[in-house]
Write a protein that holds these residues in place. Sequence first.
Motif, PDB file in Angstrom:
ATOM      1  N   UNK A  41      33.829  24.293  44.464  1.00  0.00           N
ATOM      2  CA  UNK A  41      33.111  23.366  45.352  1.00  0.00           C
ATOM      3  C   UNK A  41      33.994  22.904  46.501  1.00  0.00           C
ATOM      4  N   UNK A  42      33.481  23.019  47.704  1.00  0.00           N
ATOM      5  CA  UNK A  42      34.198  22.535  48.867  1.00  0.00           C
ATOM      6  C   UNK A  42      35.337  23.415  49.338  1.00  0.00           C
ATOM      7  N   UNK A  43      35.501  24.564  48.709  1.00  0.00           N
ATOM      8  CA  UNK A  43      36.594  25.462  49.087  1.00  0.00           C
ATOM      9  C   UNK A  43      36.049  26.806  49.553  1.00  0.00           C
ATOM     10  N   UNK A  44      36.849  27.490  50.335  1.00  0.00           N
ATOM     11  CA  UNK A  44      36.486  28.824  50.791  1.00  0.00           C
ATOM     12  C   UNK A  44      36.509  29.779  49.603  1.00  0.00           C
ATOM     13  N   UNK A  45      35.642  30.770  49.667  1.00  0.00           N
ATOM     14  CA  UNK A  45      35.634  31.780  48.628  1.00  0.00           C
ATOM     15  C   UNK A  45      36.979  32.503  48.611  1.00  0.00           C
ATOM     16  N   UNK A  46      37.450  32.845  47.439  1.00  0.00           N
ATOM     17  CA  UNK A  46      38.764  33.467  47.301  1.00  0.00           C
ATOM     18  C   UNK A  46      38.663  34.752  46.491  1.00  0.00           C
ATOM     19  N   UNK A  47      39.173  35.819  47.048  1.00  0.00           N
ATOM     20  CA  UNK A  47      39.299  37.055  46.292  1.00  0.00           C
ATOM     21  C   UNK A  47      40.433  36.905  45.302  1.00  0.00           C
ATOM     22  N   UNK A  48      40.181  37.191  44.044  1.00  0.00           N
ATOM     23  CA  UNK A  48      41.144  36.940  42.987  1.00  0.00           C
ATOM     24  C   UNK A  48      41.892  38.212  42.593  1.00  0.00           C
ATOM     25  N   UNK A  49      41.165  39.271  42.358  1.00  0.00           N
ATOM     26  CA  UNK A  49      41.795  40.518  41.899  1.00  0.00           C
ATOM     27  C   UNK A  49      40.842  41.672  42.135  1.00  0.00           C
ATOM     28  N   UNK A  50      41.409  42.856  42.357  1.00  0.00           N
ATOM     29  CA  UNK A  50      40.573  44.039  42.537  1.00  0.00           C
ATOM     30  C   UNK A  50      41.313  45.292  42.084  1.00  0.00           C
ATOM     31  N   UNK A  51      40.530  46.317  41.772  1.00  0.00           N
ATOM     32  CA  UNK A  51      41.074  47.635  41.457  1.00  0.00           C
ATOM     33  C   UNK A  51      40.224  48.684  42.149  1.00  0.00           C
ATOM     34  N   UNK A  52      40.787  49.867  42.294  1.00  0.00           N
ATOM     35  CA  UNK A  52      40.057  50.983  42.890  1.00  0.00           C
ATOM     36  C   UNK A  52      40.274  51.142  44.375  1.00  0.00           C
ATOM     37  N   UNK A  53      41.158  50.347  44.951  1.00  0.00           N
ATOM     38  CA  UNK A  53      41.383  50.418  46.390  1.00  0.00           C
ATOM     39  C   UNK A  53      42.251  51.620  46.764  1.00  0.00           C
ATOM     40  N   UNK A  54      42.302  51.890  48.072  1.00  0.00           N
ATOM     41  CA  UNK A  54      43.087  53.015  48.576  1.00  0.00           C
ATOM     42  C   UNK A  54      44.548  52.896  48.155  1.00  0.00           C
ATOM     43  N   UNK A  55      45.056  51.686  48.183  1.00  0.00           N
ATOM     44  CA  UNK A  55      46.466  51.455  47.865  1.00  0.00           C
ATOM     45  C   UNK A  55      46.678  51.238  46.384  1.00  0.00           C
ATOM     46  N   UNK A  56      45.925  51.958  45.543  1.00  0.00           N
ATOM     47  CA  UNK A  56      46.159  52.114  44.116  1.00  0.00           C
ATOM     48  C   UNK A  56      46.532  50.861  43.363  1.00  0.00           C
ATOM     49  N   UNK A  57      46.277  50.887  42.091  1.00  0.00           N
ATOM     50  CA  UNK A  57      46.728  49.822  41.205  1.00  0.00           C
ATOM     51  C   UNK A  57      45.928  48.548  41.347  1.00  0.00           C
ATOM     52  N   UNK A  58      46.153  47.603  40.464  1.00  0.00           N
ATOM     53  CA  UNK A  58      45.516  46.305  40.583  1.00  0.00           C
ATOM     54  C   UNK A  58      46.214  45.469  41.649  1.00  0.00           C
ATOM     55  N   UNK A  59      45.450  44.606  42.271  1.00  0.00           N
ATOM     56  CA  UNK A  59      45.998  43.718  43.287  1.00  0.00           C
ATOM     57  C   UNK A  59      45.446  42.330  43.061  1.00  0.00           C
ATOM     58  N   UNK A  60      46.275  41.342  43.372  1.00  0.00           N
ATOM     59  CA  UNK A  60      45.936  39.966  43.040  1.00  0.00           C
ATOM     60  C   UNK A  60      46.195  39.030  44.206  1.00  0.00           C
ATOM     61  N   UNK A  61      45.447  37.943  44.223  1.00  0.00           N
ATOM     62  CA  UNK A  61      45.762  36.850  45.125  1.00  0.00           C
ATOM     63  C   UNK A  61      47.065  36.213  44.650  1.00  0.00           C
TER      64      UNK A  61
END
Length: 128
Positions: A41-61
């Motif tokens: 609430x009251x905050x900008x949406x935040x990407x937390x983690x993803x996989x499957x990107x071009x730059x391989x591996x898991x990535x995190x905020x």
Amino acid sequence: EGPLVESGGGLVQSGGSLRLSCVASGLDFGNLVIGWVRQAPGKEREGVACIGSIDDGPHYADSVAGRFTISSDNDKKTVYLQMNNLKPEDTAIYYCAADRIPWYSNTWLRFQGSFSYWGQGAQVTVSS
């Protein structure tokens, strides 16, 4: 139900753990960048983690690196978010989100638009 179905979440004390799951039924799982974003609430949406990107591996905020782990089971078309050492500031609705490749992880995590696929959201509440 949409193509992304989430489960997990709940209420936990600070320092505790939770796990979220997201099943990507009917989607070409191998051609997705998939992960988790959160909205407090009251905050900008935040990407937390993803996989499957071009730059391989898991990535995190930076805010969750070292505490959260994203993983996948391709046979089950399922992605998981293991959240350890939870803090009150992690309280938010967590959405599983996905889009067709290609994406760079940095772009995916910072994206504020609408991904092609969304889960229904899971409330995570961390009490102090």
